[in-house]
Every structure is written in structure tokens, then in C-alpha cells.
Design a protein around this motif. Structure first.
Motif, mmCIF file in Angstrom:
data_model
loop_
_atom_site.group_PDB
_atom_site.id
_atom_site.type_symbol
_atom_site.label_atom_id
_atom_site.label_comp_id
_atom_site.label_asym_id
_atom_site.label_seq_id
_atom_site.Cartn_x
_atom_site.Cartn_y
_atom_site.Cartn_z
ATOM 1 N N LEU A 291 47.873 39.278 59.067
ATOM 2 C CA LEU A 291 47.336 38.774 57.798
ATOM 3 C C LEU A 291 45.872 38.370 57.932
ATOM 4 O O LEU A 291 45.094 38.524 56.984
ATOM 5 C CB LEU A 291 48.164 37.589 57.311
ATOM 6 N N ALA A 292 45.499 37.844 59.092
ATOM 7 C CA ALA A 292 44.123 37.394 59.278
ATOM 8 C C ALA A 292 43.142 38.560 59.277
ATOM 9 O O ALA A 292 42.015 38.421 58.790
ATOM 10 C CB ALA A 292 44.002 36.610 60.591
ATOM 11 N N PHE A 293 43.563 39.719 59.788
ATOM 12 C CA PHE A 293 42.623 40.842 59.902
ATOM 13 C C PHE A 293 42.096 41.295 58.543
ATOM 14 O O PHE A 293 40.876 41.344 58.334
ATOM 15 C CB PHE A 293 43.281 42.004 60.646
ATOM 16 N N PRO A 294 42.945 41.629 57.562
ATOM 17 C CA PRO A 294 42.390 42.126 56.290
ATOM 18 C C PRO A 294 41.841 41.037 55.382
ATOM 19 O O PRO A 294 40.935 41.300 54.587
ATOM 20 C CB PRO A 294 43.594 42.825 55.641
ATOM 21 N N PHE A 295 42.386 39.814 55.474
ATOM 22 C CA PHE A 295 42.007 38.786 54.513
ATOM 23 C C PHE A 295 40.936 37.817 55.012
ATOM 24 O O PHE A 295 40.267 37.170 54.209
ATOM 25 C CB PHE A 295 43.243 37.986 54.093
ATOM 26 N N LEU A 296 40.760 37.717 56.337
ATOM 27 C CA LEU A 296 39.770 36.788 56.874
ATOM 28 C C LEU A 296 38.730 37.495 57.739
ATOM 29 O O LEU A 296 37.531 37.454 57.447
ATOM 30 C CB LEU A 296 40.467 35.684 57.690
ATOM 31 N N LEU A 297 39.191 38.126 58.802
ATOM 32 C CA LEU A 297 38.263 38.686 59.780
ATOM 33 C C LEU A 297 37.424 39.820 59.213
ATOM 34 O O LEU A 297 36.196 39.848 59.368
ATOM 35 C CB LEU A 297 39.039 39.166 61.011
ATOM 36 N N LEU A 298 38.071 40.768 58.557
ATOM 37 C CA LEU A 298 37.338 41.945 58.077
ATOM 38 C C LEU A 298 36.328 41.589 56.989
ATOM 39 O O LEU A 298 35.157 41.979 57.092
ATOM 40 C CB LEU A 298 38.338 42.997 57.578
ATOM 41 N N PRO A 299 36.713 40.842 55.934
ATOM 42 C CA PRO A 299 35.708 40.531 54.912
ATOM 43 C C PRO A 299 34.622 39.561 55.372
ATOM 44 O O PRO A 299 33.493 39.632 54.901
ATOM 45 C CB PRO A 299 36.544 39.928 53.774
#
Length: 503
Positions: free
Chosen positions: A180-188
Motif C-alpha cells: 500500500l505504501a508504494f503506490p500511495f506514498l512512496l511513488l507520488p
């Protein structure tokens, strides 16, 4: 294991050789167990971020997201099995083995995105690198659980079954958080390259802290020094790479798109790159695919829009087309009362409004009071419009959507999608669909035609062609700057109407 635990509680003066005694712990055994499970959680989250990073980069650099996801996941799962077997050799030195595994994993995983992008930018090929990184990260990730299992059994009275249950529970929850962290936090927030490096930093700190603090008393001075130096070097490499990632991205974009890059932004949907416009023709790239070329974009946009306008056209719906070029063609008709543009990426619309070259190219369409822009997924928007929340019905629906060969756009070429579009049409209305290059992908084109017919449309196929040199704007283009000729010189369209209406 229970005997070892009892010896550990009696202290280092217990009888027996050092290899038979439990570790000398700085905190209580139950606290160590909790901290080991916490590290399992963190490492699992980092591992899944590496995995998703490879999938995302494979889809972006190569295309065909289903194939890239299948390759990365299958290779990594296979490699994890190999890593689990190889970890058996390290069980006698589980603490130092785990520390070294985490150091190497943090370095490989943290630098994987940068290495893959460099391979693509300067070598023009990244398939082999994706497989190699998937294999390496899988082997290292697979070695984690057996080593952690050994460590937790040294300090806990749990039987093997209960310990495995706790470890896998922490592992799966960590994977959920990382996923969940990758698309919603880390990537943006960080972007693909920096996100991988930050994840690597977290990984090496968690692994190093566990080993050096909790189990460091049972390591030899040489082993402690080795782990400390390895962790510091990995952190230094990742920090240096993160500090220079901006310069790297600029150099890589120059290698991929040429020296004329004016705008390069990452939105929550895609990477948008604009080249030219001040010196030379404007090119708009979306995730590396040439979407607009000012050299002859009019061939695509005129071919897409004008045949559908032969009939009632007071209300026009453009699905996709955030660049404003299809809207420009529709707004040429003075009797058009409204044009609604539904595009998933607000960043494209923002550039179409504000970039001097792109706004000139689209005829300042967004300044026209007849144009109404909506940010959203076309499929979802049509579904809501069917429920009465949209401005329909429309006389003309223009599907200016990504190439049907791109996996992520498949739902926009489905029977369900066309069914929703049909209900948005006014009686006698017409739908036009870009269906891919008729010359190269005949089967894909006629599949779209068959899908339209299954949704109750009558269809008329036609095509528009570009010049022989291969410069062609529109979603068929998969050419990346500096990589030779374009792979599409024609566009296939389908003009459709419901029931017995003539398209």
C-alpha cells in the motif's frame, strides 16, 4: 532449543562450549522476540516495495504490464526458494549471515530502479536486467525467513510451529503495508528512483540494528566490524545516489528523448515529458510513449473527430484527450454548444492549459467557455453518468484513448465500456473509437470492431495515414526519442451508431 534458552537465562558462565549457549541479550527474551518480529515486518515491506518497483519499471520501460508482472513475480518466487535452501548453510552463523544478507539486499534493491533506468536509457534494453534483479532480490529475500527463524528460536520457548506462524504473520502484514505504501506514498512523494533508495536505507538500518545491537555480543570483533563497515558503505552509496538522482534523471532523459526536454513531471498516473516547442516541433510523451507530435498530429485528430461530426453534434463528449487536441477539432464547429473532456490525469490538462507551445497547438481550447473539463477515469465517469450524475446525453462520443495494445487500457475497449457509452448517446448519436494501427495489428483492430458489434453498435471502419518518415502523433506511437523510426504510420478508426442508425 529449550535447553539453549535455559542456558541463556543462567548467563554466560553456563557450562558448555560457546556454540551451544544462547545469545547474550541486552534486553529480555520476550522483548527480543518482539523486535525480531518487527524487523520481519519491516523487511517484508521493503521486499514488496522492491518487487513492485521492478513490476512498475518493467511496465514503463518495456510495456505489456501483464507480461512484466508475470516475469518478475515468477522469477522472484522461484529465486526465493533457492534463497531458502542456500540459507541453510548460514544457520550456524545466523546473526552475521542475516546482517550481510540485509546489507546486500538493501544495496541491490535500493539501486535496482536506477540501474534499470540507466540500462534502458544508454543501452536501449532492460529485459535482461529486470530478470537479473528479480533473481538476485528473490534469492536474498528468500534467505531472510530461515535465518530469522533460527534467531527467534534461540531466544524464545516457542515450538517451531508457533514460531513459523508468528514470523509469517509479521511477514504478510509487512507485505500489506509495503504494497500500500508504494503506490500511495512512496511513488507520488519520492518517485520511482528515490523511493527504491529510501527503501534500501530503511532495510539496511533495520537489519543492521537487529544484528549489531541485539546479537552483537555474540559476534566476534571481526564480524561486528565487517557488518558495521558494510552497513555504512551501503548507506553511503544510497545517500550519494539519492543526492545525485536529479542529475541522473536529466542525463537519462537526454539520452532517451534528446536534448530538447522542456518539461518532465511525474503525476500520480504517469510520467509526462514535453520536448521541443520553442526550438523544433513539440512532442508530448506519456510514460515514454509519443502521444502527440506537432509535425502531423492533425492527421490523427482530424481523422478521429470530423467523420463523427457529420450529423447532430451540439453536445460532444471526449473520453481521454486531455491534451485538448480532439476538443480543438470539435470546437471548430460553431453550432457545438458544449464539449466535455474526461481525462484521468489532471497533469496533462494542466499542461494543455498553461504550456505555451501545447496551448497554442490545441488552439487554446481550454479557454473556450463551451469546454468543460473533468478529471477522472472514463469507465467510472460513464457509470456515474448512467446513474444520472452526468451532463448527457451526447450527440457525439469521441474515444481518444490509449492504444488498445496497452494492457492497462483494456477495460476501455470492453463490451461493458461500450455499453455504458451507448447509454450516454442521444438518439441518432455517433461514437468514434481509435482502434489501433490497421496495417500492423489487424487482429486487434477487428477485435475492437467485434466488441462494438457485441455491444449493439453498427460500425464503419476507416483509417488515416501518416507520412512515410514515420512521424505520427497519436496513441499508436510506441517510439521513444532516439530509438529510430516510429512503429506506426497509420491509425485505424471505427465509426459506430446504435441499432439501425447509420454511422
Amino acid at each position: 532449543m529449550i535447553d539453549q534458552y535455559a542456558m541463556a537465562q543462567r548467563g554466560p558462565s553456563s557450562a558448555g562450549p560457546p556454540s551451544c549457549r544462547g545469545p547474550r541479550l541486552p534486553v529480555r527474551a520476550d522483548a527480543v522476540r518482539f523486535l525480531v518480529l518487527l524487523v520481519v515486518f519491516v523487511c517484508a515491506a521493503c521486499g514488496l516495495v522492491y518487487e513492485l518497483e521492478l513490476v512498475a519499471l518493467g511496465s514503463y520501460l518495456i510495456g505489456d504490464s501483464v507480461t512484466q508482472a508475470s516475469v518478475v513475480l515468477s522469477v522472484m518466487v522461484f529465486a526465493m526458494g533457492i534463497g531458502s535452501l542456500l540459507a541453510k548453510r548460514l544457520r550456524s552463523r545466523a546473526a552475521v549471515g542475516f546482517g550481510l544478507v540485509e546489507s546486500v539486499l538493501a544495496l541491490v534493491g535500493g539501486m535496482s530502479a536506477l540501474a534499470l533506468y540507466a540500462s534502458f536509457a544508454w543501452l536501449g534494453e532492460s529485459r535482461g536486467a529486470i530478470v537479473a534483479f528479480s533473481l538476485a532480490i528473490g534469492v536474498l529475500t528468500g534467505a531472510e525467513i530461515p535465518l530469522l527463524m533460527t534467531l527467534i528460536q534461540r531466544v524464545s520457548r516457542q515450538d517451531a510451529g508457533a514460531a513459523v506462524a508468528d514470523l509469517f504473520a509479521a511477514d504478510y502484514v509487512g507485505a500489506l503495508v509495503g504494497g500500500l505504501a508504494f503506490p500511495f506514498l512512496l511513488l507520488p512523494w519520492l518517485g520511482q528512483l528515490t523511493a527504491a533508495m529510501v527503501t534500501g536505507g530503511v532495510n539496511v538500518v533495520a537489519g543492521g540494528a537487529l544484528v549489531l545491537w541485539l546479537f552483537g555480543r555474540d559476534l566476534s570483533p571481526r564480524a561486528r566490524t565487517l557488518l558495521l563497515v558494510a552497513d555504512v558503505l551501503v548507506l553511503a552509496v544510497l545517500a550519494t545516489a539519492a543526492a545525485t538522482v536529479g542529475e541522473f534523471e536529466r542525463a537519462a532523459r537526454t539520452a532517451v528523448y534528446g536534448s530538447g526536454v522542456r518539461v518532465a513531471v511525474h503525476t500520480s498516473v504517469q510520467e509526462i515529458v514535453l520536448t521541443g516547442g520553442t526550438r523544433g516541433p513539440l512532442d508530448l510523451y506519456l510514460d515514454g510513449r509519443l502521444r502527440v507530435s506537432a509535425r502531423d498530429e492533425y492527421r490523427y485528430d482530424e481523422g478521429l473527430v470530423h467523420p463523427a461530426m457529420r450529423g447532430p453534434h451540439a453536445r460532444v463528449l471526449v473520453l481521454g484527450g486531455g491534451d485538448g487536441l480532439a476538443a480543438r477539432e470539435a470546437l471548430r464547429y460553431r453550432d457545438v454548444r458544449s464539449v466535455t473532456v474526461v481525462d484521468i490525469d489532471a497533469g496533462v490538462e494542466r499542461l494543455a492549459r498553461t504550456d505555451p507551445a501545447l496551448s497554442v497547438l490545441n488552439g487554446h481550447a481550454y479557454r473556450d467557455p463551451r469546454l468543460h473539463a473533468v478529471t477522472g477515469d472514463a469507465f467510472t465517469w460513464l457509470r456515474r453518468a448512467e446513474q444520472g450524475s452526468g451532463p448527457g446525453p451526447f450527440d457525439v462520443v469521441v474515444c481518444d484513448l490509449p492504444d488498445p495494445g496497452i494492457t492497462s487500457s483494456s477495460k476501455l475497449y470492453s463490451q461493458e465500456f461500450y455499453g455504458l457509452a451507448a447509454r450516454a448517446l442521444a438518439p441518432g448519436g455517433r461514437l468514434v473509437v481509435h482502434a489501433g494501427p490497421l496495417g500492423r495489428r489487424v487482429r486487434a483492430f477487428w477485435t475492437v470492431d467485434a466488441t462494438l458489434r457485441a455491444a449493439g453498435f453498427r460500425t464503419t471502419p476507416y483509417r488515416a495515414t501518416g507520412p512515410a518518415d514515420g512521424f505520427a502523433g497519436g496513441p499508436d506511437r510506441a517510439k521513444r526519442a532516439g530509438r529510430g523510426r516510429a512503429d506506426a504510420e497509420d491509425w485505424g478508426f471505427l465509426l459506430a451508431a446504435r441499432g439501425t442508425d447509420a454511422p
